[in-house]
Scaffold this motif. Structure first.
Motif, PDB file in Angstrom:
ATOM      1  N   SER A 174       1.028  -1.142  -0.123  1.00 17.12           N
ATOM      2  CA  SER A 174      -0.035   0.158   0.214  1.00 17.12           C
ATOM      3  C   SER A 174       0.591   1.387  -0.079  1.00 17.12           C
ATOM      4  N   TYR A 175       2.214   1.260   0.727  1.00 14.26           N
ATOM      5  CA  TYR A 175       2.719   2.334   0.703  1.00 14.26           C
ATOM      6  C   TYR A 175       3.378   2.570  -0.657  1.00 14.26           C
ATOM      7  N   TYR A 176       3.874   1.571  -1.352  1.00 11.30           N
ATOM      8  CA  TYR A 176       4.409   1.633  -2.698  1.00 11.30           C
ATOM      9  C   TYR A 176       3.500   2.073  -3.465  1.00 11.30           C
ATOM     10  N   HIS A 177       2.218   1.813  -3.615  1.00 13.58           N
ATOM     11  CA  HIS A 177       1.182   2.233  -4.543  1.00 13.58           C
ATOM     12  C   HIS A 177       0.807   3.711  -4.261  1.00 13.58           C
ATOM     13  N   SER A 178       0.676   4.037  -2.884  1.00 13.90           N
ATOM     14  CA  SER A 178       0.172   5.287  -2.356  1.00 13.90           C
ATOM     15  C   SER A 178       1.274   6.415  -2.421  1.00 13.90           C
ATOM     16  N   PHE A 179       2.632   5.842  -2.719  1.00 10.03           N
ATOM     17  CA  PHE A 179       3.671   7.051  -2.591  1.00 10.03           C
ATOM     18  C   PHE A 179       4.757   6.608  -3.455  1.00 10.03           C
ATOM     19  N   PHE A 180       5.542   5.569  -3.232  1.00 11.77           N
ATOM     20  CA  PHE A 180       6.922   5.430  -3.971  1.00 11.77           C
ATOM     21  C   PHE A 180       6.589   5.402  -5.606  1.00 11.77           C
ATOM     22  N   LYS A 181       5.496   4.641  -6.121  1.00  7.95           N
ATOM     23  CA  LYS A 181       5.146   4.651  -7.487  1.00  7.95           C
ATOM     24  C   LYS A 181       5.087   5.705  -8.066  1.00  7.95           C
TER      25      LYS A 181
END
Length: 371
Positions: A174-181
């Motif tokens: 969820s952190y990847y798709h919300s922010f790091f992506k």
């Protein structure tokens, strides 16, 4: 003579931060990073065992260590921003299944919120950083099938520990798709899953190999509860080579950002608890297995049965595969403890010699992370 190139030399002269550096895997990882020429930093809330590999190797004098709890967001934010790491390996966790039954909230807060806090700090980190979030093979919903679990299989588990590791992976996703992506460039993240890791320097509670080594060092017979339980055993250096190679490849190829990878042994490395203890007892010069262990059948808590990983994804993306054969796994693990308990050797130098031996074996087998 041309010196070998390990992990593309990407860690040489780089700042590498390891959370959970005082633990078993963390101590091995820090030792390897030191030998690779990295400037190593560590964060951990305590020294988790006595004896402790971190203490026995004198790692506090060979790297920069800080005591802090990953559940303390502001403390972790302050340290990461002060250290300014080029690489981060997040291993800090509550790693013991039995303890998750005694104190489930501590396990959940450590493994879920600890991971969330590291990702939250990295979300606002203003320098390039390659971060590997390490969870466990127990992140998968184990339905007791004979097939290896793939990275796309369902997460979760019937016990608190497995649930906490599955939740950590969901937080990572969820952190990847919300922010790091959405962020192009600075921080790259990936997760890594491995399990059934053994090797010298592990003194954790309710683990069969540490229990044996403690007992054998005192001339005692060890009690085992599940002699026929089968595990895909692997030496600690195997998944660490995967974490380090993943860090190298993510550093070079940002297309791997947000991905998850399994690191496990070959299928033929599946052996029962009884088989591995019989083989290790030979290295400790027992005349027969009855002198080394006895079966009690006293199962203290639920623990999932056979669980193995499918590692085709790591093989496909960067040709990662296990290096050691089963016999060498036995020798490396048994010999480390024998050196510690019986020979009273310099354990930092002995550990480095095992790492060098592992690298040499990888080179002879044309393993992809060394040339």
């Amino acid at each position: 003579m041309v010196s070998k190139v390990v992990f593309g030399n990407v860690y040489s002269n780089k700042k590498v931060l390891v959370t959970g550096d005082t633990g078993f895997k963390g101590s091995w990882l820090c030792t390897w990073l030191i030998s690779l020429g990295a400037e190593v930093y560590g964060i951990s809330k305590d020294i988790p065992t006595n004896p402790s590999m971190f203490v026995e190797l004198g790692l506090a004098e060979k790297m920069k260590h800080f005591f802090a709890d990953v559940r303390d967001l502001e403390a972790i934010r302050k340290l990461i921003n002060e250290i300014e790491p080029d690489f981060l390996f997040h291993l800090a966790a509550q790693p013991i299944v039995s303890l998750s039954y005694r104190d489930p909230i501590d396990t959940i807060s450590s493994n879920v919120m600890g991971t969330a806090n590291v990702l939250e700090v990295l979300r606002s980190y203003t320098k390039p950083c390659t971060a590997i979030i390490i969870t466990s093979d127990k992140c998968y919903d184990n339905v007791e099938w004979i097939y290896g679990y793939k990275e796309t299989d369902a997460l979760g588990g019937k016990d608190i520990y497995s649930g906490s590791k599955g939740a950590a992976e969901l937080i990572f996703k969820s952190y990847y798709h919300s922010f790091f992506k959405k962020e192009k460039g600075l921080v790259q993240i990936a997760s890594a899953r491995a399990g059934n890791v053994i090797g010298g320097g592990d003194w954790a509670l309710d683990r069969i190999i540490p229990d044996c080594m403690r007992s054998w060092s005192e001339g005692k017979v060890v009690e085992i509860r599940s002699p026929k339980a089968t595990r895909p055993w692997q030496h600690v250096l195997e998944p660490l080579s995967g974490y380090l190679q993943l860090g190298e490849r993510l550093y070079k190829d940002h297309n791997l950002n947000g991905d998850s990878f399994n690191f496990g042994p070959k299928p033929e490395y599946n052996h029962t608890v009884q088989e591995i203890l019989e083989d290790m007892s030979v290295r400790w010069h027992f005349k027969n297995s009855k002198e080394a262990f006895e079966v009690t059948g006293n199962i203290k808590f639920y623990e999932a049965g056979l669980l193995k990983l499918n590692c085709d994804k790591a093989l496909f993306h960067f040709q990662w595969k296990a290096t050691l054969d089963y016999q060498t796994l036995i020798e490396y693990t048994s010999d480390w403890y024998y050196e510690f308990y019986k020979n009273k050797g310099d354990m930092f130098e002995f550990t480095k010699s095992q790492i060098e031996g592992y690298e040499n074996l990888a080179e002879t087998k044309n393993i992809s992370w060394i040339i």
